[in-house]
Each structure stands twice: as structure tokens, then as C-alpha cells.
Design an enzyme around this catalytic site. Structure first.
Site, mmCIF file in Angstrom:
data_model
loop_
_atom_site.group_PDB
_atom_site.id
_atom_site.type_symbol
_atom_site.label_atom_id
_atom_site.label_comp_id
_atom_site.label_asym_id
_atom_site.label_seq_id
_atom_site.Cartn_x
_atom_site.Cartn_y
_atom_site.Cartn_z
ATOM 1 N N THR A 76 -22.393 -20.488 15.163
ATOM 2 C CA THR A 76 -23.701 -21.308 15.425
ATOM 3 C C THR A 76 -24.953 -20.708 15.431
ATOM 4 O OG1 THR A 76 -23.693 -21.411 17.800
ATOM 5 C CG2 THR A 76 -21.902 -22.545 16.925
ATOM 6 N N GLY A 77 -25.686 -21.425 14.897
ATOM 7 C CA GLY A 77 -27.205 -20.841 14.774
ATOM 8 C C GLY A 77 -27.201 -19.334 13.927
ATOM 9 N N ALA A 78 -26.460 -19.692 12.615
ATOM 10 C CA ALA A 78 -26.318 -18.590 11.986
ATOM 11 C C ALA A 78 -27.285 -18.471 10.950
ATOM 12 C CB ALA A 78 -25.114 -18.981 11.046
ATOM 13 N N ASN A 79 -28.417 -19.077 10.950
ATOM 14 C CA ASN A 79 -29.489 -18.937 10.019
ATOM 15 C C ASN A 79 -30.499 -17.882 10.219
ATOM 16 O OD1 ASN A 79 -30.228 -21.442 11.982
ATOM 17 N ND2 ASN A 79 -32.339 -20.859 11.329
ATOM 18 N N SER A 80 -30.409 -17.428 11.400
ATOM 19 C CA SER A 80 -31.385 -16.373 11.915
ATOM 20 C C SER A 80 -30.805 -15.421 12.980
ATOM 21 C CB SER A 80 -32.803 -16.966 12.027
ATOM 22 O OG SER A 80 -32.679 -18.007 13.379
ATOM 23 N N GLY A 81 -31.644 -14.400 13.110
ATOM 24 C CA GLY A 81 -31.340 -13.522 14.464
ATOM 25 C C GLY A 81 -29.975 -13.267 14.348
ATOM 26 N N TYR A 111 -33.742 -21.754 31.887
ATOM 27 C CA TYR A 111 -33.067 -20.970 30.684
ATOM 28 C C TYR A 111 -31.959 -20.101 31.402
ATOM 29 C CZ TYR A 111 -32.235 -17.283 27.496
ATOM 30 O OH TYR A 111 -31.814 -16.590 26.313
#
Length: 286
Positions: A108-113, A263
Site C-alpha cells: 500500500t502507498g506504493a507510489n512514493s517513499g 499521529y
């Protein structure tokens, strides 16, 4: 059996109770003035060398946000000790990742970082990687980078917005329709220290995205995870869990909201989730 990260009981208890928030930052071009004073107290004079420091430019006000009562010099000392202990660890690189040929991973969140670099590392080792992303445009750019840097990579996109349980259900259905077994699930995506907002389902955004969305996704994917011979679930947390408290009397921060405390709560929830999943998966979810 699902393999998960386990936490020693004593360490877990200390994390749960701790109010400290030791966060390191890299400041190129020398130390900030307040850090200089702290290092002077320790008799350390780096003189313009790029160094690892903690907190922000005004560490006293930052620390007061979290009720920390320790001196800056003491925090710098602990920071240095932790840095040295990390340096003492055995070296490891992506070259140590075993061959992943024939395995399927969802990130998940594989588009950056971290998500993008995890995708690249897994693809280089032969894994088929499902890239779960919220923003279609950024996802497309990330997929192009993966296929360019890793010729022949087996990577594909999955639409996922963790701030919407409808989207989570749809993504889980997509994944289940594309593979009969999921070997690796990396729950990585998240938001950090944002102004108060709500998810599509009315949850506080940081808890809803970082924890509840991943909790739901993992649960919905358990059938395909358990169909794999040696599945693994990884949840990316943060040192911010140390300031986290599960506010059962105000779980959605409706009475009061602090972007960092919210957070921290979400990151502590990540650890608690993994601990309980590890407990339940130990011979009970086979």
C-alpha cells in the site's frame, strides 16, 4: 501460519507507557543554535559538521507539547546512544532479500517513499507486486518507474483509498480476483501530522487511514493470505508510537485534537494490531 513481527513483552509495555518522542532529523550545513548549546553541555563540539539531531529548532516548545520533562542534553545523549547502537547492527541490504520468484506481494502507498522502494526491491527479486495507490496519476508514474528500472518487472496497479472503507472493500475484492494466494502484505501507506479531518466513514483521518483502513484490508485479505504457503504481514509503524496513547474516551479526537498526538495514537494502534494478529495467527488461523 501468518508470520508477523513480534514484540518482547517488556519492550511492548515500555512502549505503551512511554511519553517520550525521540525523533532524529538531519540538518545539513551545521547545527542549529539550540542544539549547539545542548552539545556544549555534553562537551561535544562538532563545529559545522552535518550531524544527527533530535526534535525541531525549538526543542523545548516541541517537547512541551508532549509533556516531556527531561533536559535537552539528556535527550541528545540518548539520541547518540541509540544512533551508536544502530550502527552496531549487522549490515543488511536489499541484496539479502531471497529470491521472490513465484510470490505475490501487495504494497500500500506504493507510489512514493518507502512503498515505492519496497516495490522496486521486491520486483528486482522476482516478485509479482500489486501496487495499491490512492492517486491514479501518481500511481501511473510510479508503475512506469518500476517497469523502467526493473525491465520485465511484474507489477500492476490496484486502486485503494484507505480513508474509505468502500474503497478498501473494492481493493480487497480486486486482489482476491487477481490471485488465489497472497504471500506478502505490506501495510505501508499513511498520513502524518495533518490538520484534523475525517475519513469518508467519519473516522479521524490519521487513525482511520493509518490503522483502521489497514486493519480492514488485512482482515479482508486473510483468506488469500492463508492460502499462501508462508504468508507474511508487515505493518510500517514509527517512533511516534512512543507518544501514542489510545484515547478510549475520545478515540476520534472530537473533544481535543493535536496533530502529533493523533499521529502517535495511530502508530501505537499499528503496533497493537500487529501484536494481536501475531497472537491470533499462532496456530489459530491456519
Amino acid at each position: 501460519m501468518v508470520q508477523t513481527i513480534t514484540i518482547d513483552e517488556s519492550v511492548f509495555d515500555r512502549y505503551r507507557k512511554s511519553t517520550d518522542f525521540i525523533q532524529q532529523y538531519i540538518f545539513p550545513g551545521g547545527l542549529l543554535p539550540s542544539a549547539d548549546k545542548a552539545f556544549d553541555k555534553l562537551g561535544i563540539h562538532p563545529d559545522g559538521v552535518t550531524t544527527t539531531w533530535l526534535r525541531t529548532a525549538d526543542s523545548r516548545s516541541f517537547a512541551s507539547c508532549f509533556g516531556v520533562r527531561r533536559s535537552q542534553a539528556a535527550m541528545v545523549s540518548e539520541c547518540m546512544e541509540r544512533r551508536d547502537s544502530v550502527r552496531a547492527m549487522a549490515p543488511w541490504s536489499v541484496n539479502d532479500i531471497p529470491d521472490q520468484t513465484g510470490r505475490t506481494a501487495l504494497v500500500t502507498g506504493a507510489n512514493s517513499g518507502l512503498g515505492l522502494h519496497t516495490t522496486l526491491a521486491l520486483a528486482r527479486r522476482g516478485a509479482r507486486v500489486l501496487m495499491a495507490c490512492r492517486n491514479p496519476a501518481k500511481a501511473g508514474e510510479a508503475l512506469e518507474r518500476v517497469t523502467t528500472e526493473v525491465p520485465g518487472a511484474s507489477a500492476e496497479l490496484v486502486q485503494l483509498d484507505l480513508a474509505s472503507l468502500d474503497s478498501v472493500r473494492s481493493a480487497a475484492k480486486q486482489v482476491s480476483g487477481r490471485t488465489t494466494a497472497l504471500d506478502v502484505l505490506v501495510d505501508n501507506a499513511g498520513v502524518m501530522a495533518i490538520p484534523r479531518a475525517q475519513t469518508a466513514d467519519g473516522f479521524e483521518m490519521q487513525l482511520g487511514t493509518n490503522h483502521l483502513g489497514h486493519f480492514a484490508l488485512t482482515g479482508l485479505l486473510l483468506p488469500v493470505l492463508l492460502a499462501a504457503p508462508s504468508p507474511r504481514v508487515v505493518v510500517v509503524s514509527s517512533d511516534a508510537h512512543k507518544i501514542g496513547r489510545i484515547r478510549f474516551d475520545d478515540l476520534m479526537c472530537e473533544k481535543s485534537y493535536g496533530r502529533w498526538s493523533a499521529y502517535g495514537q495511530s502508530k501505537l494502534a499499528n503496533l497493537l494490531f500487529m501484536r494481536e494478529l501475531d497472537h491470533r495467527a499462532d496456530g489459530k488461523l491456519v
